[in-house]
Design an enzyme around this catalytic site. Structure first.
Site, PDB file in Angstrom:
ATOM      1  CG  HIS A 106      26.946  70.306  47.748  1.00 15.23           C
ATOM      2  ND1 HIS A 106      25.981  71.278  47.640  1.00 15.23           N
ATOM      3  CD2 HIS A 106      27.932  70.673  46.897  1.00 15.23           C
ATOM      4  CE1 HIS A 106      26.360  72.193  46.760  1.00 15.23           C
ATOM      5  NE2 HIS A 106      27.539  71.848  46.308  1.00 15.23           N
ATOM      6  CG  HIS A 132      28.026  60.886  49.564  1.00 18.26           C
ATOM      7  ND1 HIS A 132      28.614  60.293  48.471  1.00 18.26           N
ATOM      8  CD2 HIS A 132      26.705  60.943  49.265  1.00 18.26           C
ATOM      9  CE1 HIS A 132      27.690  60.033  47.565  1.00 18.26           C
ATOM     10  NE2 HIS A 132      26.516  60.416  48.017  1.00 18.26           N
ATOM     11  CG  HIS A 134      22.102  61.773  50.115  1.00 17.74           C
ATOM     12  ND1 HIS A 134      22.354  62.868  49.322  1.00 17.74           N
ATOM     13  CD2 HIS A 134      22.833  60.766  49.602  1.00 17.74           C
ATOM     14  CE1 HIS A 134      23.197  62.529  48.355  1.00 17.74           C
ATOM     15  NE2 HIS A 134      23.508  61.243  48.507  1.00 17.74           N
ATOM     16  CD  GLU A 144      20.051  61.727  47.088  1.00 20.82           C
ATOM     17  OE1 GLU A 144      20.917  61.026  46.543  1.00 20.82           O
ATOM     18  OE2 GLU A 144      19.798  62.890  46.771  1.00 20.82           O
ATOM     19  CG  HIS A 157      24.364  57.256  48.126  1.00 25.91           C
ATOM     20  ND1 HIS A 157      23.831  58.431  47.624  1.00 25.91           N
ATOM     21  CD2 HIS A 157      23.319  56.395  48.304  1.00 25.91           C
ATOM     22  CE1 HIS A 157      22.510  58.283  47.497  1.00 25.91           C
ATOM     23  NE2 HIS A 157      22.177  57.070  47.903  1.00 25.91           N
ATOM     24  CB  THR A 238      21.418  61.852  43.605  1.00 30.55           C
ATOM     25  OG1 THR A 238      22.383  62.038  44.636  1.00 30.55           O
ATOM     26  CG2 THR A 238      21.116  60.369  43.416  1.00 30.55           C
TER      27      THR A 238
END
Ligand SMILES: [Zn+2]
Length: 372
Positions: A106, A132, A134, A144, A157, A238
């Site tokens: 992910h 991590h 996004h 995000e 994040h 999220t």
């Protein structure tokens, strides 16, 4: 000879202008795992970003009233002068012990030692668990959170848990369990050597569920220089299970990486056997009346729009090298333009036929037409 020189200058200028324009348009455009450990992976195994609407059928919290991410409407944020500044401790890690970097299918996630802490900014001390990212694709910016509906290319994040709990998995379901520090990632002209400490290991974790160890480094350098300007709101993980337990801090200043570095993040990791791991961002969720606080007033806003990023120079510092370069560049441009107009005018008078061929190589046709 003079003509070649003239064309060369014009071409160089054009390339600079195109490069500048494309980088700012990319910046104009605009995740996954806010959970804190791997235990989630067992019961989250079947969710994906293509089916965000379906998350709540298996994870009831995902349809709650305090979900993340959100769109931050800068005209609606509430300035709160009493918001305490964030103070970090223990972020400057030694090379040894190493840190675990993983592709969990992910996101790209780096495990962090709980000696890294947020010591000021909240009622309790929060301990780091992991960080991590996004991201999107070259065509789709993948932050995000959004600012006035604009996505940034990517978002980092850094997840912390309340020190009153034993560990992050215990904390993540508690109302005051988590504090996540988020920052937008934009595209700059230079490689970011701090991000390279992670991104240089991407090829070692290209396969889902693979991991590698990287030397410790100063994690503070992954965040913006300015930690004083931020947005604050109450939200959620999220990703499933979407626990509404996150006190969010989103820094206003953008962190810059190079186009090459962002492309490496976008194009290297796999989810499953063949599918590229990208566009791992959740859509903005409704606020449902939640206030979004800001530690700064809008006149102090930093990087409200990613295309408006300017060097931070105060008047007392005088002109920066960048300013001087800009002025010199502008002057050179005007001189070149004027001399080119004069030159073309002369050329047209002396040889109208050969001039016609020359025009095909000249990019600034409007200028020539104006001259006509
Ligand atoms: Zn996240």
């Amino acid at each position: 000879m003079q003509l070649e020189l003239f064309i060369t200058v014009l071409l160089i200028q054009n390339q600079v202008l195109v490069a500048t324009a494309s980088s700012s348009s990319e910046e104009d455009e605009n995740s996954e795992h806010d959970g804190t450990n791997d235990k989630n992976s067992s019961h989250e195994h079947h969710w994906g970003y293509d089916d965000q609407e379906g998350w709540s059928s298996a994870f009831q919290h995902c349809s709650g009233q305090s979900q993340s991410p959100i769109d931050i409407k800068t005209s609606k944020v509430i300035y709160d002068s009493s918001l305490p500044h964030i103070e970090l401790d223990g972020y400057d890690l030694k090379a040894d012990p190493t840190l675990k970097l993983q592709n969990n299918g992910h996101t790209l996630q780096l495990s962090l030692p709980n000696t890294m802490r947020i010591v000021k900014g909240f009622d309790q001390v929060y301990l780091a668990a992991q960080l991590h990212f996004h991201w999107g694709t070259i065509a789709v910016p993948g932050s995000e959170h959004t600012i006035d509906n604009i996505h940034f290319p990517a978002e980092i994040h850094v997840v912390h848990y309340n020190s009153k709990y034993t560990n992050s998995s215990e904390a993540e379901s508690k109302p005051d369990g988590l504090a996540v520090l988020g920052a937008f990632i934009g595209i700059g002209l230079k490689d970011n050597e701090n991000y390279e400490k992670i991104l240089s290991a991407l090829n070692d974790v290209s396969i889902e569920d693979s991991g590698t160890d990287i030397p410790g480094f100063n994690v503070r350098h992954l965040l913006p220089n300015n930690l004083e300007k931020f947005y604050r709101y109450k939200g959620s993980l999220t990703t499933p299970p979407c626990f509404q337990t996150v006190n969010w801090t989103l820094f206003s200043e953008t962190v810059m990486v190079s186009r090459r570095q962002l492309a490496a993040l976008e194009d290297t990791l796999k989810a499953g056997h063949k599918q590229l791991l990208s566009k791992n961002f959740r859509a903005a969720q409704l606020l449902h009346g939640r206030p979004v606080l800001a530690s700064f007033t809008s006149s102090q806003s930093v990087n409200k729009d990613p295309s408006e990023i300017k060097p931070r120079v105060t008047p007392s510092e005088g002109m920066s090298r960048g300013d001087k370069f800009a002025i010199a560049f502008g002057a050179l441009f005007i001189v070149t333009l004027l001399s080119s107009l004069i030159y073309i005018s002369k050329l047209r008078k002396t040889n109208s036929i050969s001039n016609k061929d020359t025009r095909q190589d000249v990019i600034y046709k409007p200028a020539i037409k104006d001259d006509v």
